[in-house]
Design a protein around this motif. Structure first.
Motif, PDB file in Angstrom:
ATOM      1  N   VAL A   1       0.865  -1.175   0.000  1.00  0.00           N
ATOM      2  CA  VAL A   1       0.000   0.000   0.000  1.00  0.00           C
ATOM      3  C   VAL A   1       0.904   1.228   0.000  1.00  0.00           C
ATOM      4  CG1 VAL A   1      -1.788   1.278   1.222  1.00  0.00           C
ATOM      5  CG2 VAL A   1      -1.809  -1.230   1.241  1.00  0.00           C
ATOM      6  N   ARG A   2       0.893   1.971  -1.099  1.00  0.00           N
ATOM      7  CA  ARG A   2       1.843   3.076  -1.260  1.00  0.00           C
ATOM      8  C   ARG A   2       1.302   4.413  -0.772  1.00  0.00           C
ATOM      9  NH1 ARG A   2       6.199   1.137  -4.203  1.00  0.00           N
ATOM     10  NH2 ARG A   2       6.187  -1.117  -3.792  1.00  0.00           N
ATOM     11  N   ALA A   3       0.005   4.501  -0.497  1.00  0.00           N
ATOM     12  CA  ALA A   3      -0.588   5.721   0.054  1.00  0.00           C
ATOM     13  C   ALA A   3      -1.945   5.365   0.640  1.00  0.00           C
ATOM     14  CB  ALA A   3      -0.740   6.802  -1.012  1.00  0.00           C
ATOM     15  N   VAL A   4      -2.376   6.131   1.653  1.00  0.00           N
ATOM     16  CA  VAL A   4      -3.633   5.816   2.332  1.00  0.00           C
ATOM     17  C   VAL A   4      -4.367   7.107   2.655  1.00  0.00           C
ATOM     18  CG1 VAL A   4      -2.460   5.714   4.580  1.00  0.00           C
ATOM     19  CG2 VAL A   4      -4.665   4.601   4.286  1.00  0.00           C
ATOM     20  N   ALA A   5      -5.697   7.058   2.532  1.00  0.00           N
ATOM     21  CA  ALA A   5      -6.540   8.216   2.841  1.00  0.00           C
ATOM     22  C   ALA A   5      -7.732   7.782   3.674  1.00  0.00           C
ATOM     23  CB  ALA A   5      -7.016   8.896   1.558  1.00  0.00           C
ATOM     24  N   GLY A   6      -8.061   8.584   4.678  1.00  0.00           N
ATOM     25  CA  GLY A   6      -9.254   8.362   5.480  1.00  0.00           C
ATOM     26  C   GLY A   6     -10.197   9.549   5.332  1.00  0.00           C
ATOM     27  N   VAL A   7     -11.453   9.278   5.028  1.00  0.00           N
ATOM     28  CA  VAL A   7     -12.459  10.323   4.812  1.00  0.00           C
ATOM     29  C   VAL A   7     -13.544  10.175   5.880  1.00  0.00           C
ATOM     30  CG1 VAL A   7     -14.152  11.289   3.228  1.00  0.00           C
ATOM     31  CG2 VAL A   7     -12.014  10.329   2.324  1.00  0.00           C
ATOM     32  N   GLY A   8     -13.700  11.180   6.721  1.00  0.00           N
ATOM     33  CA  GLY A   8     -14.687  11.084   7.795  1.00  0.00           C
ATOM     34  C   GLY A   8     -14.439   9.861   8.653  1.00  0.00           C
ATOM     35  N   GLY A   9     -13.182   9.575   8.933  1.00  0.00           N
ATOM     36  CA  GLY A   9     -12.814   8.292   9.519  1.00  0.00           C
ATOM     37  C   GLY A   9     -13.205   8.114  10.976  1.00  0.00           C
ATOM     38  N   ALA A  10     -13.559   6.863  11.314  1.00  0.00           N
ATOM     39  CA  ALA A  10     -13.726   6.435  12.701  1.00  0.00           C
ATOM     40  C   ALA A  10     -12.432   5.732  13.098  1.00  0.00           C
ATOM     41  CB  ALA A  10     -14.922   5.496  12.841  1.00  0.00           C
ATOM     42  N   TYR A  11     -11.684   6.324  13.998  1.00  0.00           N
ATOM     43  CA  TYR A  11     -10.374   5.793  14.377  1.00  0.00           C
ATOM     44  C   TYR A  11     -10.478   5.206  15.785  1.00  0.00           C
ATOM     45  CZ  TYR A  11      -9.244   8.453  10.249  1.00  0.00           C
ATOM     46  OH  TYR A  11      -9.238   8.939   8.966  1.00  0.00           O
ATOM     47  N   ASN A  12     -10.808   3.908  15.823  1.00  0.00           N
ATOM     48  CA  ASN A  12     -11.063   3.239  17.100  1.00  0.00           C
ATOM     49  C   ASN A  12      -9.790   3.148  17.932  1.00  0.00           C
ATOM     50  OD1 ASN A  12     -13.380   2.743  15.535  1.00  0.00           O
ATOM     51  ND2 ASN A  12     -13.804   0.846  16.635  1.00  0.00           N
ATOM     52  N   SER A  13      -9.959   3.332  19.227  1.00  0.00           N
ATOM     53  CA  SER A  13      -8.839   3.261  20.155  1.00  0.00           C
ATOM     54  C   SER A  13      -9.330   2.728  21.488  1.00  0.00           C
ATOM     55  CB  SER A  13      -8.221   4.649  20.351  1.00  0.00           C
ATOM     56  OG  SER A  13      -7.326   4.661  21.455  1.00  0.00           O
ATOM     57  N   PRO A  14      -8.910   1.530  21.897  1.00  0.00           N
ATOM     58  CA  PRO A  14      -9.308   1.032  23.218  1.00  0.00           C
ATOM     59  C   PRO A  14      -8.867   1.970  24.340  1.00  0.00           C
ATOM     60  CG  PRO A  14      -8.384  -0.741  21.886  1.00  0.00           C
ATOM     61  CD  PRO A  14      -8.142   0.525  21.128  1.00  0.00           C
ATOM     62  N   GLN A  15      -7.716   2.617  24.158  1.00  0.00           N
ATOM     63  CA  GLN A  15      -7.240   3.528  25.202  1.00  0.00           C
ATOM     64  C   GLN A  15      -8.178   4.724  25.367  1.00  0.00           C
ATOM     65  OE1 GLN A  15      -5.452   2.366  22.657  1.00  0.00           O
ATOM     66  NE2 GLN A  15      -3.745   1.201  23.536  1.00  0.00           N
ATOM     67  N   ARG A  16      -8.613   5.302  24.269  1.00  0.00           N
ATOM     68  CA  ARG A  16      -9.524   6.446  24.355  1.00  0.00           C
ATOM     69  C   ARG A  16     -10.887   6.023  24.906  1.00  0.00           C
ATOM     70  NH1 ARG A  16     -10.669   9.228  19.373  1.00  0.00           N
ATOM     71  NH2 ARG A  16     -11.134  11.061  20.622  1.00  0.00           N
ATOM     72  N   LEU A  17     -11.333   4.811  24.527  1.00  0.00           N
ATOM     73  CA  LEU A  17     -12.604   4.314  25.046  1.00  0.00           C
ATOM     74  C   LEU A  17     -12.523   4.109  26.556  1.00  0.00           C
ATOM     75  CD1 LEU A  17     -15.468   3.336  24.443  1.00  0.00           C
ATOM     76  CD2 LEU A  17     -14.512   1.062  23.978  1.00  0.00           C
ATOM     77  N   ARG A  18     -11.406   3.563  27.027  1.00  0.00           N
ATOM     78  CA  ARG A  18     -11.216   3.370  28.472  1.00  0.00           C
ATOM     79  C   ARG A  18     -11.225   4.707  29.195  1.00  0.00           C
ATOM     80  NH1 ARG A  18      -6.978   3.670  31.926  1.00  0.00           N
ATOM     81  NH2 ARG A  18      -6.927   2.235  33.718  1.00  0.00           N
ATOM     82  N   SER A  19     -10.597   5.704  28.599  1.00  0.00           N
ATOM     83  CA  SER A  19     -10.598   7.034  29.221  1.00  0.00           C
ATOM     84  C   SER A  19     -12.012   7.601  29.319  1.00  0.00           C
ATOM     85  CB  SER A  19      -9.710   7.987  28.420  1.00  0.00           C
ATOM     86  OG  SER A  19      -8.359   7.578  28.465  1.00  0.00           O
ATOM     87  N   ALA A  20     -12.830   7.339  28.306  1.00  0.00           N
ATOM     88  CA  ALA A  20     -14.193   7.856  28.302  1.00  0.00           C
ATOM     89  C   ALA A  20     -15.087   7.127  29.303  1.00  0.00           C
ATOM     90  CB  ALA A  20     -14.781   7.751  26.903  1.00  0.00           C
ATOM     91  N   LEU A  21     -14.915   5.795  29.410  1.00  0.00           N
ATOM     92  CA  LEU A  21     -15.789   4.993  30.267  1.00  0.00           C
ATOM     93  C   LEU A  21     -15.273   4.863  31.689  1.00  0.00           C
ATOM     94  CD1 LEU A  21     -16.586   2.033  27.820  1.00  0.00           C
ATOM     95  CD2 LEU A  21     -18.064   3.972  28.380  1.00  0.00           C
ATOM     96  N   GLY A  22     -13.978   5.085  31.878  1.00  0.00           N
ATOM     97  CA  GLY A  22     -13.353   4.787  33.151  1.00  0.00           C
ATOM     98  C   GLY A  22     -12.961   3.323  33.196  1.00  0.00           C
ATOM     99  N   PRO A  23     -11.968   2.961  34.028  1.00  0.00           N
ATOM    100  CA  PRO A  23     -11.505   1.566  34.063  1.00  0.00           C
ATOM    101  C   PRO A  23     -12.608   0.561  34.367  1.00  0.00           C
ATOM    102  CG  PRO A  23      -9.957   2.994  35.203  1.00  0.00           C
ATOM    103  CD  PRO A  23     -11.159   3.838  34.892  1.00  0.00           C
ATOM    104  N   ASP A  24     -13.459   0.851  35.373  1.00  0.00           N
ATOM    105  CA  ASP A  24     -14.506  -0.097  35.735  1.00  0.00           C
ATOM    106  C   ASP A  24     -15.547  -0.238  34.623  1.00  0.00           C
ATOM    107  OD1 ASP A  24     -13.253  -0.506  38.141  1.00  0.00           O
ATOM    108  OD2 ASP A  24     -14.543   0.875  39.259  1.00  0.00           O
ATOM    109  N   GLY A  25     -15.977   0.899  34.075  1.00  0.00           N
ATOM    110  CA  GLY A  25     -16.957   0.842  33.001  1.00  0.00           C
ATOM    111  C   GLY A  25     -16.420   0.112  31.777  1.00  0.00           C
ATOM    112  N   PHE A  26     -15.149   0.336  31.461  1.00  0.00           N
ATOM    113  CA  PHE A  26     -14.540  -0.338  30.317  1.00  0.00           C
ATOM    114  C   PHE A  26     -14.510  -1.847  30.529  1.00  0.00           C
ATOM    115  CE2 PHE A  26     -10.583  -1.708  28.049  1.00  0.00           C
ATOM    116  CZ  PHE A  26     -11.035  -1.480  26.747  1.00  0.00           C
ATOM    117  N   ARG A  27     -14.102  -2.277  31.733  1.00  0.00           N
ATOM    118  CA  ARG A  27     -14.035  -3.720  31.999  1.00  0.00           C
ATOM    119  C   ARG A  27     -15.425  -4.349  31.998  1.00  0.00           C
ATOM    120  NH1 ARG A  27      -9.245  -5.419  30.777  1.00  0.00           N
ATOM    121  NH2 ARG A  27      -9.578  -7.313  31.981  1.00  0.00           N
ATOM    122  N   GLU A  28     -16.418  -3.629  32.507  1.00  0.00           N
ATOM    123  CA  GLU A  28     -17.785  -4.157  32.510  1.00  0.00           C
ATOM    124  C   GLU A  28     -18.301  -4.348  31.088  1.00  0.00           C
ATOM    125  OE1 GLU A  28     -20.048  -1.443  34.808  1.00  0.00           O
ATOM    126  OE2 GLU A  28     -19.053  -1.962  36.717  1.00  0.00           O
TER     127      GLU A  28
END
Length: 301
Positions: free
Chosen positions: A132-159
């Motif tokens: 893959v010589r070039a890549v483009a994201g348009v209106g991208g959803a960039y999933n991140s478990p770390q960001r999700l954990r920050s949003a939910l908190g450790p307990d909420g994320f584990r639940e």
């Protein structure tokens, strides 16, 4: 422009796509045309968002492949309507290989374009596939478990992880998969709220092979998918981010996080927007997005 229904294998599954070839191209070289593999939103199929972008990018002189990922649309795979993160990345590797095998194409000039959830998959695919010589994201959803954990908190994320694991194991035990609606105008859904329904629940997304459901086992896949940190591994692979300034589903903060962590050549373009879903099909956003991607790919491929 010619359109050919094609099939190619991925891990023993038969995937189905639409290959578009421009009649003439200012980008053609001695070895052939540059090619773009497209990947799109959660539950999306080849004649919706990715088909729209593929047709427009082919009109700009690129060969394009819009296809149904495993478990969706015309492609094989079980359970149906199930998000399989590792499987989708394998699909993208094999889609790149398929384009590279076509005699009309230059195997050294292949890029990946992702829209919505496909934006994140495109980044991860490019990070681990030097073809893959070039890549483009348009209106991208960039999933991140770390960001999700920050949003939910450790307990909420584990639940939520525990619930998602239970759903996934229920599918793997051989029982019938459980499903939720993909969209709903007034109830629980994988993509809740009026905005997704205004696209998928109306004629805007008309498709004979799209189904309004998603397996509950998909949520573990989405929670554990990391498409942000792989940007650090792009190195010499150029990255373009095109994103709306207002987007509550795929946030500008997520787009900025991927851009900031990208290790190689990178560009970012902000489009004035009212929401997320309009970048799927509304000309005032799709037109500038396609023009920016086309100019980027013409320069980088």
């Amino acid at each position: 422009m010619s359109l050919e229904r094609v099939t190619f294998p991925s891990q023993g599954l038969r995937l189905v796509g639409d290959l578009r070839l421009p009649e003439e191209s200012p980008h053609a070289g001695p070895a052939g045309l540059p090619g773009l593999v497209l990947t799109g939103p959660l539950t999306g199929v080849k004649d919706q968002v990715v088909g729209n972008y593929a047709e427009r990018l082919s009109a700009e002189g690129f060969a394009t492949l819009a296809f149904d990922h495993r478990n969706f649309g015309d492609s094989e795979g079980e359970p149906r309507q199930h998000e399989d993160s590792a499987g989708k990345l394998a699909d993208l590797r094999d889609a790149v290989g398929y384009l590279a095998s076509r005699p009309e194409l230059d195997a050294e000039r292949i890029g990946v374009v992702g829209v919505c959830l496909g934006g994140g998959y495109a980044v991860r695919a490019a990070a681990f596939d030097p073809r893959v010589r070039a890549v483009a994201g348009v209106g991208g959803a960039y999933n991140s478990p770390q960001r999700l954990r920050s949003a939910l908190g450790p307990d909420g994320f584990r639940e939520q992880l525990a619930s998602a694991v239970a759903n996934l194991e229920g599918e793997r035990s051989g029982g019938e998969p459980a499903y939720v609606p993909a969209v709903s105008s007034d109830g629980a859904a994988a993509m809740p709220g009026r905005e997704p329904f205004d696209y998928y629940g109306t004629e805007r997304s008309r498709s004979a092979v799209w189904e309004n459901r998603l397996s509950v086992g998909s949520f573990w896949q989405l929670m554990t998918l990391d498409t942000v940190s792989p940007a650090e591994l792009l190195d010499r692979t150029p990255l373009l981010i095109v994103h709306g300034t207002i987007d509550t589903y795929c946030t500008p903060e997520g787009a900025r996080a991927v851009f900031d962590r990208a290790s190689g050549p990178k560009e970012i373009e902000w489009l004035e927007s009212r929401n997320h879903i309009d970048i799927y099909d509304q000309p005032e956003l799709v037109g500038p997005a396609v023009a920016r991607v086309a100019a980027f790919m013409a320069e980088r491929l």
